[in-house]
Scaffold this active site. Structure first.
Site, PDB file in Angstrom:
ATOM      1  N   CYS A 269      57.157 -49.292   2.280  1.00 30.20           N
ATOM      2  CA  CYS A 269      56.233 -50.379   2.626  1.00 30.20           C
ATOM      3  C   CYS A 269      55.681 -50.252   4.034  1.00 30.20           C
ATOM      4  O   CYS A 269      54.619 -50.788   4.326  1.00 30.20           O
ATOM      5  CB  CYS A 269      56.921 -51.736   2.452  1.00 30.20           C
ATOM      6  SG  CYS A 269      58.208 -52.070   3.676  1.00 30.20           S
TER       7      CYS A 269
ATOM      8  N   CYS B 119      64.546 -45.576  -4.209  1.00 23.79           N
ATOM      9  CA  CYS B 119      65.226 -46.469  -3.273  1.00 23.79           C
ATOM     10  C   CYS B 119      66.627 -45.990  -2.934  1.00 23.79           C
ATOM     11  O   CYS B 119      67.252 -46.505  -2.002  1.00 23.79           O
ATOM     12  CB  CYS B 119      65.308 -47.885  -3.850  1.00 23.79           C
ATOM     13  SG  CYS B 119      66.509 -48.044  -5.197  1.00 23.79           S
TER      14      CYS B 119
ATOM     15  N   MET C  14      61.366 -54.574  21.834  1.00 21.46           N
ATOM     16  CA  MET C  14      62.784 -54.206  21.711  1.00 21.46           C
ATOM     17  C   MET C  14      63.064 -53.683  20.296  1.00 21.46           C
ATOM     18  O   MET C  14      63.312 -52.511  20.093  1.00 21.46           O
ATOM     19  CB  MET C  14      63.664 -55.416  22.025  1.00 21.46           C
ATOM     20  CG  MET C  14      63.465 -55.995  23.419  1.00 21.46           C
ATOM     21  SD  MET C  14      64.252 -55.017  24.698  1.00 21.46           S
ATOM     22  CE  MET C  14      65.908 -55.651  24.645  1.00 21.46           C
TER      23      MET C  14
ATOM     24  N   GLN D  56      52.161 -41.527 -15.137  1.00 26.19           N
ATOM     25  CA  GLN D  56      52.787 -41.694 -16.446  1.00 26.19           C
ATOM     26  C   GLN D  56      52.100 -40.889 -17.541  1.00 26.19           C
ATOM     27  O   GLN D  56      52.684 -40.681 -18.600  1.00 26.19           O
ATOM     28  CB  GLN D  56      52.761 -43.172 -16.852  1.00 26.19           C
ATOM     29  CG  GLN D  56      53.621 -44.085 -16.020  1.00 26.19           C
ATOM     30  CD  GLN D  56      53.448 -45.532 -16.419  1.00 26.19           C
ATOM     31  OE1 GLN D  56      52.858 -46.300 -15.690  1.00 26.19           O
ATOM     32  NE2 GLN D  56      53.943 -45.920 -17.577  1.00 26.19           N
TER      33      GLN D  56
ATOM     34  N   ALA E 153      57.014 -46.883 -12.150  1.00 30.28           N
ATOM     35  CA  ALA E 153      55.628 -46.969 -12.638  1.00 30.28           C
ATOM     36  C   ALA E 153      55.373 -48.279 -13.374  1.00 30.28           C
ATOM     37  O   ALA E 153      54.481 -49.034 -13.011  1.00 30.28           O
ATOM     38  CB  ALA E 153      55.323 -45.784 -13.551  1.00 30.28           C
TER      39      ALA E 153
ATOM     40  N   ARG F 197      54.792 -53.251 -17.948  1.00 27.86           N
ATOM     41  CA  ARG F 197      55.942 -53.285 -18.857  1.00 27.86           C
ATOM     42  C   ARG F 197      55.896 -54.514 -19.781  1.00 27.86           C
ATOM     43  O   ARG F 197      55.961 -55.649 -19.337  1.00 27.86           O
ATOM     44  CB  ARG F 197      57.205 -53.332 -18.011  1.00 27.86           C
ATOM     45  CG  ARG F 197      58.492 -53.036 -18.742  1.00 27.86           C
ATOM     46  CD  ARG F 197      59.628 -53.099 -17.741  1.00 27.86           C
ATOM     47  NE  ARG F 197      60.807 -52.364 -18.158  1.00 27.86           N
ATOM     48  CZ  ARG F 197      61.853 -52.128 -17.369  1.00 27.86           C
ATOM     49  NH1 ARG F 197      61.840 -52.561 -16.113  1.00 27.86           N
ATOM     50  NH2 ARG F 197      62.899 -51.455 -17.810  1.00 27.86           N
TER      51      ARG F 197
ATOM     52  N   MET G 107      60.577 -41.306 -14.937  1.00 27.50           N
ATOM     53  CA  MET G 107      60.255 -42.324 -13.933  1.00 27.50           C
ATOM     54  C   MET G 107      61.394 -43.319 -13.778  1.00 27.50           C
ATOM     55  O   MET G 107      61.194 -44.469 -13.402  1.00 27.50           O
ATOM     56  CB  MET G 107      58.953 -43.043 -14.306  1.00 27.50           C
ATOM     57  CG  MET G 107      58.874 -43.504 -15.738  1.00 27.50           C
ATOM     58  SD  MET G 107      57.188 -43.961 -16.182  1.00 27.50           S
ATOM     59  CE  MET G 107      57.431 -44.446 -17.904  1.00 27.50           C
TER      60      MET G 107
ATOM     61  N   SER H 283      57.723 -47.973 -24.530  1.00 28.77           N
ATOM     62  CA  SER H 283      59.113 -47.824 -24.979  1.00 28.77           C
ATOM     63  C   SER H 283      59.304 -46.794 -26.085  1.00 28.77           C
ATOM     64  O   SER H 283      60.349 -46.778 -26.723  1.00 28.77           O
ATOM     65  CB  SER H 283      59.682 -49.184 -25.454  1.00 28.77           C
ATOM     66  OG  SER H 283      59.644 -50.136 -24.432  1.00 28.77           O
TER      67      SER H 283
ATOM     68  N   GLU I  34      60.960 -51.837 -22.656  1.00 31.15           N
ATOM     69  CA  GLU I  34      60.125 -53.027 -22.490  1.00 31.15           C
ATOM     70  C   GLU I  34      60.710 -54.330 -23.026  1.00 31.15           C
ATOM     71  O   GLU I  34      60.539 -55.376 -22.401  1.00 31.15           O
ATOM     72  CB  GLU I  34      58.769 -52.793 -23.159  1.00 31.15           C
ATOM     73  CG  GLU I  34      57.922 -51.732 -22.502  1.00 31.15           C
ATOM     74  CD  GLU I  34      56.540 -51.653 -23.111  1.00 31.15           C
ATOM     75  OE1 GLU I  34      55.572 -51.868 -22.393  1.00 31.15           O
ATOM     76  OE2 GLU I  34      56.435 -51.393 -24.324  1.00 31.15           O
TER      77      GLU I  34
END
Length: 1288
Positions: free
Chosen positions: A19, A92, A238, A745, A775, A890, A1018, A1060, A1219
């Site tokens: 981000c 992540c 700081m 995808q 995704a 999704r 993914m 799915s 899904e």
């Protein structure tokens, strides 16, 4: 910043960009510093995206690569998160690893609170957090306790023993006995040269000069004051948690920055009997630890202010932010919704400041905060410290906050309240009340306090205080941030909470002014997450140990993802002569383009070219569902964020500077359309409209006992995949060939799009997808368009071009889930049986059609959910508006469709003459036997009913429903609610042309196998499952099988990884290919039956597979507790039962179930996209847009896979699961609605009521209709312009 230095200079790409503002934790690293005064080493986690490199003199920085890797040794943190299945897309994971690693460096045996606090600053969009917490929990001694594992009976803490207990447990997802031990002696040591430098080398001032900025780091207070005198407008930096984001996101520019991180006077702490003086440079984590110590050291009655500050500090930012943000910076930033400033002000805290004129003390009060981000400090003054006094006898203080997320979110309203009673009485001697979030700065309720002082603290006094407060603190209906009615009600509700707690205190002091047994502890959502309870089918007893199908196999890339070695698109090394592309987007929602002036942009150093639609050699548009969409705007823009041109430069920063000076001339067009109501009024639709009907709806309405009409609005949802849109296009320089590396995808669609845009055959374009960092449907259409633009730039310049969108750009450009307005008319009998329903769906599609026509089709195909309504009609339309185009997400319309249906069921239950519970109404109307759906598909609902019954049984529904009724009778201001939701979700893609798959399997002479298929990895584990399929069909260990990437040159004409059915389609293709190869080896095996696989092999082949349609069933029961005064809620427990056939990999499938549920919880209860009245997206990052965090996991979360289920229509009797479960997150929404209904009954309000989705604290609080929300006068519609649009 450190992040770009690590990734671009040092090529340490394990630290990810998520981000750029410290809100997601993907870039977490550990910073270590030697403290000469104590001769200790301080380790703390920090966001690399906010850390200036020039501030790290003397520090050691540890990245995920530094703690372990697959070539040498994997660290236990990396291993345990991977083996606990805590890494799906993996983007992540390095940040999670580093947060946990830092905790272990400081506390090798943490408790669960330590773990959840350490992970509180990290976001994950895939897993639902549970497996991450489970992996980290193995380091805690609590993880071995029976109670922590959900089995209090016979607990070891009670001295009981259960030697046979392990034999009765179901199969486990991972073996905790097979984990590397944590050995702190093997961790990296702090560099001795840095210790030597800190102890021997004198501190000297530092000065760094950049192209546009000078960074000065003084070492003494005198030097700091001199610098501030000479440069009074220069900011002091700081932690860089304020100035850094302002520079990055708001374009702020400071020619000189002063960084006093080495001025020791700013870090001094002095304790006195009167209080504690804390240096302004102390981080919030240091302040928190200091106050925790003081609370333990001194008498409780003296710690009122300290405990109030601790309460606020526990929720302020994530751990990484608290580790670097300072107490002085937090005060002087003077944010209007500051958590700490109201407490400091109410607590009579004092600032010590210095300047050339000397030192002085400044009381933190209403006169100190003078406006937005402004204080009474003079420009040349420096804050040295803040003095926090101890509390006196008879003095009490409390702090309250309400925020869109329980942790790591800026407060909506925050407050500090302090009262002092006259000794021996309830007469108020002093009262101080400050609020944040209800004005341009921290606000004092001075008049309200004056009206109370000198009077007894009782209901009459407080009743008058509420009236005074309402008059004193007011907000205009257009106030920035919106939520005006909610915020005003919170000022009253939070004062009421304070009142309850003070009445209780007075009662404790034996002043008979309160009621015994007051409900004073207002929904303190504390407690750590319990272990979930899993159940899945074990493999059959005679299954070979080498056959991995049906076993909980770790994600094949999990270890590489945890070590940072997994390569994502932007991790690909920079190529010689590579350029960077930045998009230029429209600032108008609906306008003609008069001209595009790129002359100034071309003068920016490093800028090579500007790409416009005129540079496109082939097709200048893409066609989705029969409707064209410009690749780059040619004559007209139709939303803010419409892509107009692109700037290519040697570096990204140069491209950004060039993009900033591109001048576009506009002529605004009349009547932009933003909401579905406006679209309906102006008949602004993408045609055709859709309708489906069974039975005779109009005739049935004439025969029913009751007819009710209602509506519900469902907001959009940002995909918020952790890896933003990323691609690298490389021209080969020969025969017009291009290699495209992208996070996508549907690589085949990207290939076709690029080829048509450039006017070349598809065989000249090869698209490569190694893995995708999330995704959820958002990397198909817009990804292909951006890839086309990047390819044009590479084509024109003849150089490699890289395009990686920043988070704000991504959220602005790429669209989201379709917001929907759903209306229903339902006819039902007295017993609750629904005989007729007419449903209308209006989807806000945005400025282009994208996949909207397919979405509205899917909406109609799923409107029945699990219910057999004999006369059913559905109509849907895609509304054309001037917002960024929405796209696949999704569920693809199903979560919107079914929410409207379930809301209709909810309304029927609230009207029913028999006062039936919601679940009874659902049971009455469910499919009961072999039936035809409204689109004439025959199915047997047996497993649907099994899921429903098992869910009620496993969740102990009947007992808990009674318990909730008792709880609600005993509590006025907090209520519990429960809801059980079924789902029938069909697994197939509406568009038949993409329901195909292919696979290419190579067998090499050494026996190793390379599998290529059309699915993209993914996070859903498709590569892992394909490896399991190949292992079974070839009868070889999975270790011999490798899957490298998805490549259109190896496997052409692939289907998208969506809807799915990726495992179904590609699994069949891999299975067929392997079967063919294995059969070809039959003669060789017969000739040498004693031979090994390595001796037999030598063939390759390719084969296609075809998926089939079927249903995935499930049911979910969730219980919540709601604070009626603030709208906050906590999910107490969730039980999910899913029929997914026979799972190929239970760990992957359970991970998908949990991740989808938490994403659905976000959709229905917290995630809000906000647009300005002119169509500008406000929510462009994690600071404004809140997805669920680790604090949002249900306290008890149980997942069961239905046993004894088979599915002859898919590979190995499995079912698609990616899904369907997302919709089950609505069980939390309807549980909240159930709790709100209980609150409304006490207010004398019965019957159906409106609660739109998401059920945010604002909507929940206002729906509860407490006496405090009733006091807020409603603003007259049309008399003002709201801060944000009401979308859809």
């Amino acid at each position: 910043m450190l992040l770009s230095y690590l990734r671009e200079r040092l090529r340490l790409t394990g630290t990810k960009y998520g981000c750029g503002g410290g809100g997601c934790g993907a870039c977490t690293v550990m910073v270590s510093r030697y403290q000469p005064s104590t001769k200790t080493i301080l380790h703390y986690s920090a966001n690399a995206c906010l850390l200036p490199v020039c501030q790290l003199q003397g520090a050691a920085v540890t990245t995920v690569e530094g703690i372990g890797n697959t070539k040498t040794r994997v660290h236990p943190v990396q291993e345990r998160i991977a083996k606990a299945h805590g890494s799906q897309c993996g983007f992540c994971t390095p940040g999670m690893v580093m947060s946990m690693y830092t905790l272990l460096r400081n506390k090798p045996q943490p408790n669960m609170e330590d773990i959840t606090e350490a992970l509180g600053g990290n976001l994950c969009r895939c897993t639902g957090y549970r497996p991450i917490v489970d992996g980290c929990k193995t380091f805690s001694q609590e993880s071995n306790c029976c109670q922590a594992n959900g089995n209090g009976a016979g607990c070891c803490l009670n001295g009981d023993s259960s030697p046979q207990r392990s034999e009765n447990l179901p199969p486990q997802l991972f073996d905790q006995e097979d984990l590397l031990p944590l050995d702190p002696t093997q961790d990296l040591i702090f560099p001795p040269e840095l210790i030597l430098m800190a102890e021997t080398e004198p501190q000297v001032s530092q000065l760094f000069r950049g192209d546009r900025m000078v960074w000065v780091s003084p070492v003494s207070l005198e030097e700091l004051i001199q610098l501030k005198t000479s440069h009074p407008q220069a900011p002091l930096v700081m932690g860089n948690t304020n100035i850094g984001p302002d520079i990055k996101f708001k374009g702020a520019w400071h020619p000189i920055i002063i960084s006093p991180t080495r001025v020791q006077e700013l870090f001094k702490v002095t304790k006195t009997p009167q209080g504690v003086c804390i240096g302004a440079g102390c981080s919030l984590s240091v302040v928190k630890a200091l106050l925790e110590g003081l609370v333990q050291e001194i008498p409780e009655e003296k710690t009122e202010i300290y405990r109030s500050l601790l309460q606020q500090l526990g929720n302020l930012g994530g751990q990484q932010i608290r580790n670097v943000a300072t107490i002085g910076g937090n005060i002087v930033s003077a944010y209007p919704n500051s958590d700490l400033n109201p407490v400091f002000a109410a607590g009579n805290c004092i600032l010590n400041v210095a300047s050339k004129r000397g030192r002085q003390e400044i009381l933190l009060n209403k006169d100190f905060f003078v406006g937005f981000g402004k204080t009474s400090l003079k420009p040349d003054e420096v804050v040295l410290s803040v003095f926090i006094p101890v509390s006196r006898q008879g003095e009490f203080m409390r702090a309250f906050r309400q925020a869109p997320r329980k942790e790591n979110a800026l407060a909506t309203v925050t407050t500090g309240m302090r009262v002092m009673f006259t000794e021996g009485s309830s007469v108020v001697k002093e009262l101080s009340i400050y609020y944040g979030g209800v004005g341009p700065c921290t606000v004092s309720a001075t008049k309200t306090c004056a009206a109370v002082i000198g009077r007894k603290w009782d209901e009459q006094t407080l009743s008058e205080a509420y009236t005074q407060l309402l008059d004193e603190i007011s907000l205009s209906p257009s106030h920035p941030g919106g939520q005006v009615e909610f915020r005003r009600s919170l000022t009253l509700s939070l004062l009421f909470k304070f009142n309850l707690q003070m009445l209780h205190k007075l009662w404790e002091m034996d002043n008979k002014v309160g009621l015994i047994g007051l409900e004073t502890n207002m929904v303190t959502f504390s407690g750590c997450h319990k272990n979930v309870w899993f159940f899945f089918q074990a493999v059959v007893k005679d299954q070979s140990g080498d056959d991995p199908v049906g076993r909980p196999i770790m994600h094949r890339s999990a270890i590489s993802q945890a070590t940072g070695e997994a390569v994502y698109c932007d991790d690909i090394p920079k190529m010689e002569g590579e350029l960077h592309l930045v998009l230029v987007t429209s600032t108008r929602p609906h306008a003609k383009i008069l001209d595009i002036d790129i002359s100034e942009a071309l003068q920016v150093p490093g800028v090579v070219d500007v790409i416009t639609s005129k540079d496109i050699p082939g097709k200048k548009f893409r066609t989705f569902t029969g409707i064209d969409e410009d690749i780059l705007a040619q004559n007209e823009v139709s939303c803010v964020g419409h892509m107009v041109c692109a700037v290519v430069a040697d570096t990204r920063n140069q491209a950004k500077r060039g993009a900033a000076v591109v001048k576009i001339g506009y002529e605004d067009l009349p009547g932009p359309v933003f909401t579905v109501e406006e679209a309906i009024e102006k008949q602004s639709f993408f045609l055709p409209k859709r309708m489906i009907e069974q039975g005779n709806v109009d005739e049935a309405f004439d025969k029913v006992d009751h007819i009710y009409e209602g509506a519900i609005r469902l907001g959009g949802q940002e995909h918020f995949y952790m890896e933003t849109q990323s691609m690298v296009v490389v021209p080969s320089g020969e025969e017009r060939e291009l290699k495209v590396y992208l996070s996508c995808q549907h690589p085949t669609y990207a290939q076709e799009s690029i080829a048509e845009t450039l006017g070349i055959p598809s065989n000249r374009v090869s698209c490569h997808v190694k893995r995708v960092g999330g995704a959820f449907g958002g990397k198909v259409t817009k990804t292909s368009i951006i890839a086309c633009i990047t390819s044009v730039a590479a084509w024109k310049t003849g150089r490699a071009v890289r395009c990686v969108l920043e988070r704000g750009e991504d959220m602005l450009i790429t669209g989201a889930r379709h917001p929907v307005l759903g209306k229903h008319k339902v006819g039902f009998m007295n017993n609750g049986r629904i005989m007729a329903a007419d449903l209308h769906y209006y989807a806000n599609s945005g400025n282009t059609a994208d996949e909207s026509l397919l979405v509205i089709e899917k909406i109609l195909l799923h409107l029945d959910n699990a219910y057999n309504v004999p006369n059913l009609r559905g109509r849907s339309v895609a509304c054309k508006t001037n917002l960024p185009s929405n796209t696949a997400f999704r569920g693809f319309g199903v979560p919107q469709s079914m929410l409207v249906t379930e809301n209709m069921i909810n309304d029927v239950a609230m009207i029913s003459q028999y006062f039936l519970f919601l679940e009874q109404i659902r049971e009455i109307n469910m499919y009961k036997e072999v039936s035809l759906t409204h689109y004439k598909f025959e199915f047997d609902p047996k497993n649907l009913l099994r899921c429903w019954d098992e869910c009620k049984e496993k969740s102990d529904y009947d007992r808990r429903r009674k318990s909730i009724g008792q709880f609600n009778q005993q509590n006025r201001w907090k209520k519990r609610g429960m809801a059980t939701i079924p789902i029938k979700f069909d697994i197939f893609c509406v568009c038949v042309s993409v329901r195909q798959a292919a696979s290419l399997v190579h067998i090499y002479k050494d026996g190793s196998v390379l599998v290529s298929h059309g699915g993209t990895e993914m996070g859903q584990g498709i590569h892992t499952k394909m490896q399991q399929v190949a292992s079974r069909e070839l009868h070889i260990p999975a270790s011999l099988i490798h899957i490298t990437e998805t490549n259109t040159s190896a496997v052409p004409n692939t289907c998208p990884s969506a809807a799915s059915f990726g495992t179904d389609a590609n699994g069949m293709a891999v299975k067929d290919a392997c079967e063919t190869l294995y059969q070809r080896l039959e003669p060789v095996r017969k000739q040498n039956p004693e031979g090994t696989w390595q001796i037999w092999v030598f063939h390759i082949d390719k084969q296609e597979g075809q998926p089939y349609a079927y249903y995935t069933y499930g049911a979910c029961c969730s219980e919540v507790e709601v604070d009626c005064l603030t709208g906050d809620y906590r999910t107490v427990r969730t039980d999910i039962v899913m029929d997914i056939g026979r799972s190929i990999n239970p760990s992957v499938d359970i991970g998908q179930i949990e991740g989808a549920f938490i994403q659905g919880l976000g959709l229905y209860t917290m995630e809000e996209l906000k647009f300005s009245p002119s169509g500008v997206l406000y929510t462009r990052g994690p600071s404004q847009y809140k997805i669920p965090a680790v604090c949002d996991i249900p306290l008890q979360f149980n997942v069961y896979l239905l046993s004894g289920s088979d599915n002859p229509h898919a590979i190995y009797s499995s079912k698609g699961i990616g899904e369907p479960v997302l919709f089950l997150g609505s069980s939390v929404f309807f549980a909240i609605k159930d709790a709100v209904a209980a609150s409304r009954v006490e207010a004398g309000m019965v019957g159906p009521f409106t609660l739109d989705s998401p059920a945010t604290p604002e909507r929940t609080c206002l729906a509860c209709n407490t006496p405090f929300t009733q006091k807020i006068p409603a603003s007259k519609q049309g008399s003002f312009q709201p801060w944000a649009l009401n979308i859809p």
